[in-house]
Design an enzyme around this catalytic site. Structure first.
Site, PDB file in Angstrom:
ATOM      1  N   GLY A 157      13.035  57.036  23.469  1.00  0.00           N
ATOM      2  CA  GLY A 157      13.746  57.916  22.533  1.00  0.00           C
ATOM      3  C   GLY A 157      13.056  59.225  22.219  1.00  0.00           C
ATOM      4  O   GLY A 157      13.714  60.220  21.926  1.00  0.00           O
ATOM      5  N   ASP A 188      12.760  53.730  11.178  1.00  0.00           N
ATOM      6  CA  ASP A 188      13.776  53.021  10.402  1.00  0.00           C
ATOM      7  C   ASP A 188      13.054  52.100   9.418  1.00  0.00           C
ATOM      8  O   ASP A 188      12.644  52.532   8.350  1.00  0.00           O
ATOM      9  CB  ASP A 188      14.674  52.276  11.400  1.00  0.00           C
ATOM     10  CG  ASP A 188      15.896  51.648  10.763  1.00  0.00           C
ATOM     11  OD1 ASP A 188      15.974  51.603   9.534  1.00  0.00           O
ATOM     12  OD2 ASP A 188      16.785  51.189  11.495  1.00  0.00           O
ATOM     13  N   PHE A 194      24.088  55.031  11.652  1.00  0.00           N
ATOM     14  CA  PHE A 194      23.652  54.891  13.041  1.00  0.00           C
ATOM     15  C   PHE A 194      23.779  56.237  13.738  1.00  0.00           C
ATOM     16  O   PHE A 194      24.867  56.804  13.840  1.00  0.00           O
ATOM     17  CB  PHE A 194      24.463  53.822  13.776  1.00  0.00           C
ATOM     18  CG  PHE A 194      23.886  53.544  15.131  1.00  0.00           C
ATOM     19  CD1 PHE A 194      22.649  52.918  15.256  1.00  0.00           C
ATOM     20  CD2 PHE A 194      24.538  53.961  16.277  1.00  0.00           C
ATOM     21  CE1 PHE A 194      22.089  52.691  16.507  1.00  0.00           C
ATOM     22  CE2 PHE A 194      23.979  53.730  17.535  1.00  0.00           C
ATOM     23  CZ  PHE A 194      22.753  53.095  17.639  1.00  0.00           C
TER      24      PHE A 194
HETATM   25  P1  5GP Z   1      11.916  50.255  13.199  1.00  0.00           P
HETATM   26  O1  5GP Z   1      10.869  49.280  13.653  1.00  0.00           O
HETATM   27  O2  5GP Z   1      11.360  51.473  12.506  1.00  0.00           O
HETATM   28  O3  5GP Z   1      12.977  49.576  12.362  1.00  0.00           O
HETATM   29  O4  5GP Z   1      12.683  50.669  14.536  1.00  0.00           O
HETATM   30  C1  5GP Z   1      12.730  51.980  14.975  1.00  0.00           C
HETATM   31  C2  5GP Z   1      13.506  52.013  16.270  1.00  0.00           C
HETATM   32  O5  5GP Z   1      14.844  51.531  16.025  1.00  0.00           O
HETATM   33  C3  5GP Z   1      13.664  53.438  16.768  1.00  0.00           C
HETATM   34  O6  5GP Z   1      12.616  53.829  17.641  1.00  0.00           O
HETATM   35  C4  5GP Z   1      15.011  53.366  17.465  1.00  0.00           C
HETATM   36  O7  5GP Z   1      14.843  52.896  18.782  1.00  0.00           O
HETATM   37  C5  5GP Z   1      15.787  52.324  16.691  1.00  0.00           C
HETATM   38  N1  5GP Z   1      16.675  52.946  15.679  1.00  0.00           N
HETATM   39  C6  5GP Z   1      16.560  52.894  14.335  1.00  0.00           C
HETATM   40  N2  5GP Z   1      17.571  53.572  13.738  1.00  0.00           N
HETATM   41  C7  5GP Z   1      18.341  54.064  14.739  1.00  0.00           C
HETATM   42  C8  5GP Z   1      19.530  54.871  14.756  1.00  0.00           C
HETATM   43  O8  5GP Z   1      20.116  55.292  13.745  1.00  0.00           O
HETATM   44  N3  5GP Z   1      20.029  55.185  15.991  1.00  0.00           N
HETATM   45  C9  5GP Z   1      19.454  54.768  17.152  1.00  0.00           C
HETATM   46  N4  5GP Z   1      20.023  55.146  18.284  1.00  0.00           N
HETATM   47  N5  5GP Z   1      18.323  53.996  17.163  1.00  0.00           N
HETATM   48  C10 5GP Z   1      17.770  53.666  15.967  1.00  0.00           C
END
Ligand code: 5GP
Length: 191
Positions: free
Chosen positions: A55, A114, A164
């Site tokens: 990403g 996130d 999202f």
């Molecule tokens: P965390 O461990 O912080 O919950 O996960 C982060 C990862 O979740 C990001 O690197 C991404 O791959 C995915 N992610 C979290 N929110 C979104 C979003 O709104 N859109 C997309 N496409 N991926 C997200």
């Protein structure tokens, strides 16, 4: 009589299921600001930008070109395990760094934080490798769902709502990474 395929009157970039939140111009302006900050703070240091695949690739490519310093880049790829849609914090390294980071000044470059669990775990892994410093740059920060970690983010592009998002490197099942803007998906069941 052959069935006609449905007529699609929009392109990938004008998909009506996407609501543009940050335009190309807004993104480039903000990245120039981040680049200026990093340029002034890292002068004379041994800077390496570590992109978290996949990403962060678009953000890293733009960010590195507005940092007017000698630097190197490297990449890591991790899989984060999710319990339904919620990150569990367990990560597996799929691709490790190509070069050691001992004595380097590292900025980990992420697309979006996130819950912060994936990145907290990744930082723990990198912490044991003798870097001079490790900081964190994320293009997007989604603070609302962060109930499980106290992650310190040093450079943030935009603080975003708990929706999202796709585009500018962010995908939905592999699609939309090539959108030049950030969009919220209006109907996630239709992506
Ligand atoms: P965390 O461990 O912080 O919950 O996960 C982060 C990862 O979740 C990001 O690197 C991404 O791959 C995915 N992610 C979290 N929110 C979104 C979003 O709104 N859109 C997309 N496409 N991926 C997200």
């Amino acid at each position: 009589m052959s069935a006609e395929s449905p007529k699609i009157d929009h392109t990938e970039f004008t998909n009506p299921n996407l609501e543009v939140l940050y335009s190309v111009d807004q993104i480039q302006q903000r990245i120039a600001e981040l680049g200026a900050m990093i340029t002034s703070e890292y002068r004379g240091r041994d800077l390496v930008l570590v992109g978290v695949l996949k990403g962060s690739c678009v953000f890293l490519a733009d960010l590195m070109r507005v940092i007017d310093l000698e630097l190197t880049i490297d990449f890591m790829s991790v899989s984060s395990y999710k319990d339904g849609t919620v990150s569990t914090g367990d990560v597996e390294i799929l691709k490790d760094l190509s070069n050691p980071i001992r004595d380097k000044d590292v900025i980990v470059v992420e697309d979006i934080v996130d819950t912060g669990l994936t990145l907290s775990r990744l930082l723990e892994i990198l912490d044991s490798r003798g870097a001079n410093s490790i900081k964190l740059a994320t293009f997007l920060d989604k603070p609302e769902p962060r109930i499980k970690t106290e992650l310190k983010i040093d450079y943030t592009g935009f603080v975003v709502p708990n929706r999202f998002l796709v585009g500018y490197g962010l995908d939905a099942a592999g699609r939309y990474r090539n959108l030049p803007f950030i969009a919220a998906v209006r109907d996630p069941s239709a992506v």
